[in-house]
Design an enzyme around this catalytic site. Structure first.
Site, PDB file in Angstrom:
ATOM      1  N   ARG A 102       0.882  -1.187   0.000  1.00 34.12           N
ATOM      2  CA  ARG A 102       0.000   0.000   0.000  1.00 34.12           C
ATOM      3  C   ARG A 102       0.903   1.216   0.000  1.00 34.12           C
ATOM      4  NH1 ARG A 102      -5.225   1.460   3.618  1.00 34.12           N
ATOM      5  NH2 ARG A 102      -6.042   0.086   1.994  1.00 34.12           N
ATOM      6  N   HIS A 129      -7.442   0.693  -6.328  1.00 33.97           N
ATOM      7  CA  HIS A 129      -7.635  -0.150  -5.143  1.00 33.97           C
ATOM      8  C   HIS A 129      -8.312  -1.450  -5.602  1.00 33.97           C
ATOM      9  CE1 HIS A 129      -7.777  -1.337  -1.108  1.00 33.97           C
ATOM     10  NE2 HIS A 129      -8.610  -0.460  -0.580  1.00 33.97           N
ATOM     11  N   GLN A 132     -10.090  -3.977  -3.078  1.00 34.18           N
ATOM     12  CA  GLN A 132     -11.384  -3.511  -2.589  1.00 34.18           C
ATOM     13  C   GLN A 132     -12.470  -3.799  -3.625  1.00 34.18           C
ATOM     14  OE1 GLN A 132     -12.277  -1.857   0.491  1.00 34.18           O
ATOM     15  NE2 GLN A 132     -14.261  -2.410  -0.322  1.00 34.18           N
ATOM     16  N   ASP A 219     -17.321   7.281  -1.285  1.00 35.29           N
ATOM     17  CA  ASP A 219     -16.038   7.203  -0.582  1.00 35.29           C
ATOM     18  C   ASP A 219     -15.735   8.602  -0.040  1.00 35.29           C
ATOM     19  OD1 ASP A 219     -13.523   6.394   0.319  1.00 35.29           O
ATOM     20  OD2 ASP A 219     -12.581   6.492  -1.659  1.00 35.29           O
ATOM     21  N   CYS A 259     -16.382   1.687   0.886  1.00 36.22           N
ATOM     22  CA  CYS A 259     -15.158   0.908   1.134  1.00 36.22           C
ATOM     23  C   CYS A 259     -14.680   1.048   2.570  1.00 36.22           C
ATOM     24  CB  CYS A 259     -14.069   1.341   0.161  1.00 36.22           C
ATOM     25  SG  CYS A 259     -13.702   3.098   0.218  1.00 36.22           S
ATOM     26  N   ARG A 287     -13.531  -8.599   1.859  1.00 39.17           N
ATOM     27  CA  ARG A 287     -12.113  -8.335   1.604  1.00 39.17           C
ATOM     28  C   ARG A 287     -11.297  -9.576   1.913  1.00 39.17           C
ATOM     29  NH1 ARG A 287     -10.121  -3.164   1.789  1.00 39.17           N
ATOM     30  NH2 ARG A 287      -8.250  -4.199   1.017  1.00 39.17           N
TER      31      ARG A 287
HETATM   32  N1  NVA Z   1     -10.016   6.788  -1.283  1.00 36.97           N
HETATM   33  C1  NVA Z   1      -9.651   6.313   0.032  1.00 36.97           C
HETATM   34  C2  NVA Z   1      -9.889   4.848   0.144  1.00 36.97           C
HETATM   35  C3  NVA Z   1      -9.574   4.268   1.482  1.00 36.97           C
HETATM   36  C4  NVA Z   1      -9.778   2.790   1.532  1.00 36.97           C
HETATM   37  C5  NVA Z   1      -8.202   6.655   0.299  1.00 36.97           C
HETATM   38  O1  NVA Z   1      -7.358   6.477  -0.590  1.00 36.97           O
HETATM   39  O2  NVA Z   1      -7.897   7.114   1.401  1.00 36.97           O
HETATM   40  N1   CP Z   2     -11.148  -0.081   2.608  1.00 38.34           N
HETATM   41  C1   CP Z   2      -9.876  -0.164   3.004  1.00 38.34           C
HETATM   42  O1   CP Z   2      -8.946  -0.411   2.239  1.00 38.34           O
HETATM   43  O2   CP Z   2      -9.714  -0.003   4.361  1.00 38.34           O
HETATM   44  P1   CP Z   2      -8.349   0.212   5.129  1.00 38.34           P
HETATM   45  O3   CP Z   2      -7.804   1.548   4.703  1.00 38.34           O
HETATM   46  O4   CP Z   2      -8.723   0.176   6.569  1.00 38.34           O
HETATM   47  O5   CP Z   2      -7.396  -0.886   4.759  1.00 38.34           O
END
Ligand code: NVA
Ligand code: CP
Length: 300
Positions: A102, A129, A132, A219, A259, A287
């Protein structure tokens, strides 16, 4: 399929095959059937951003499959002190059987795959992502039976989620509609692809986008790494919310997805969130199953 870097790398059939295996793994788990397909395999999990779901579901998933997950924070890795990703990739490939990462730049994930010799899984970048969205597709199919003729509507920022949802839904032949403010559109190349390959609509009119939707998705307005834009975004995204008033335009059996983490009162009201908590937390659970399927496909 050697990696999971972004959904556009996968065919419709490859995605379906992951979803089918995910369904099987979910069934096995709920019936106490042990599946140790990845016995003795080691997954490194690099995190340059926070996580609850991704971290816990990957770590639980690899453990349940008989393997071992290693949490690697970028604060502790030499990568955080500037060691190139090319070198990190080649080193980790000597020890591990797979890497989940990540991070911010999609290029870093692509480079990890390019220079390493083991499967790489994208656990979220600013661009995509995919994990997800595999869980999201699994959840839509659970609730709706199939993807056929579904109108999927996304309200909010044209971010990593919007990019991956656009690709995932269109590959499964749903229609994809996004309502977002000017200047916050999804990736231009992906929109071009979506227009050419499916039923894609982009609008600033939230009510119109929600009209007759089978699935509503939203989101956060400010993703991880955009904290300094928070105030500006709160202003620009006003109205880009799923709430009690506009959900009435959707089909009466609409499912609402998120998400997570969610910001109640911003992209979704607390009332709508709680009324659809079943879908949202099934989605979070999935997930685990979807990523176990990805790991089995890539690492077995
Ligand atoms: N768009 C959000 C998704 C989190 C799972 C982010 O990147 O923070
Ligand atoms: N939806 C998601 O990826 O959650 P986290 O940021 O908690 O991993």
């Amino acid at each position: 399929m050697n990696h999971l870097l972004k959904l556009s790398d996968l065919t419709r059939e490859e995605i379906l095959s992951i979803l089918n295996l995910a369904d099987q793994l979910k069934y096995e788990r709920s019936h106490g059937i042990v599946n140790e397909s990845l016995k003795g395999k080691k997954l490194g999990m690099i995190f340059q951003k926070s996580s609850t779901r991704t971290r816990v579901s990957f770590e639980t998933g690899i453990f349940e499959l008989g393997g071992y997950g290693m949490f690697l924070s970028s604060h502790d890795l030499q990568i955080g002190r500037g060691e190139p990703v090319e070198d990190t990739a080649r080193v980790l490939s000597r020890y591990l059987d797979g890497i989940m990462i990540r991070t911010f730049a999609q290029k870093e994930v692509e480079d990890l795959a390019k220079y390493g010799t083991i499967p790489v899984i994208n656990g979220l970048t600013d661009y995509a992502h995919p994990c997800q969205v595999l869980a999201d597709l699994m959840t839509v199919r659970e609730y709706k039976g199939s993807f056929k003729d579904l109108k999927f509507t996304y309200v909010g920022d044209g971010n990593n989620m919007a990019n991956s949802l656009m690709v995932g839904t269109i590959k499964q032949e749903m229609s994809f509609t996004i309502a977002c403010p000017k200047g916050y559109e999804p990736d231009a190349e992906l929109m071009k692809w979506a227009k050419k390959n499916g039923n894609f609509t982009i609008t600033e009119d939230v009510d119109e986008a929600i009209k007759d939707a089978d699935v509503l998705y939203t989101d956060v307005w400010a993703s991880m790494g955009m904290e300094q834009e928070k105030v500006q975004r709160e202003h620009d995204f006003k109205g880009y919310q799923i709430n009690e008033k506009n959900i009435k335009y959707a089909k009466s059996d609409v499912m609402v997805m998120h998400c997570l983490p969610a910001h109640r009162g911003e992209e979704i009201t607390a009332g709508v969130f709680e009324a659809h908590a079943n879908e949202i937390f099934d989605e979070a659970e999935n997930r685990l199953h979807a990523q176990k399927a990805v790991m089995v496909k890539l690492m077995k």
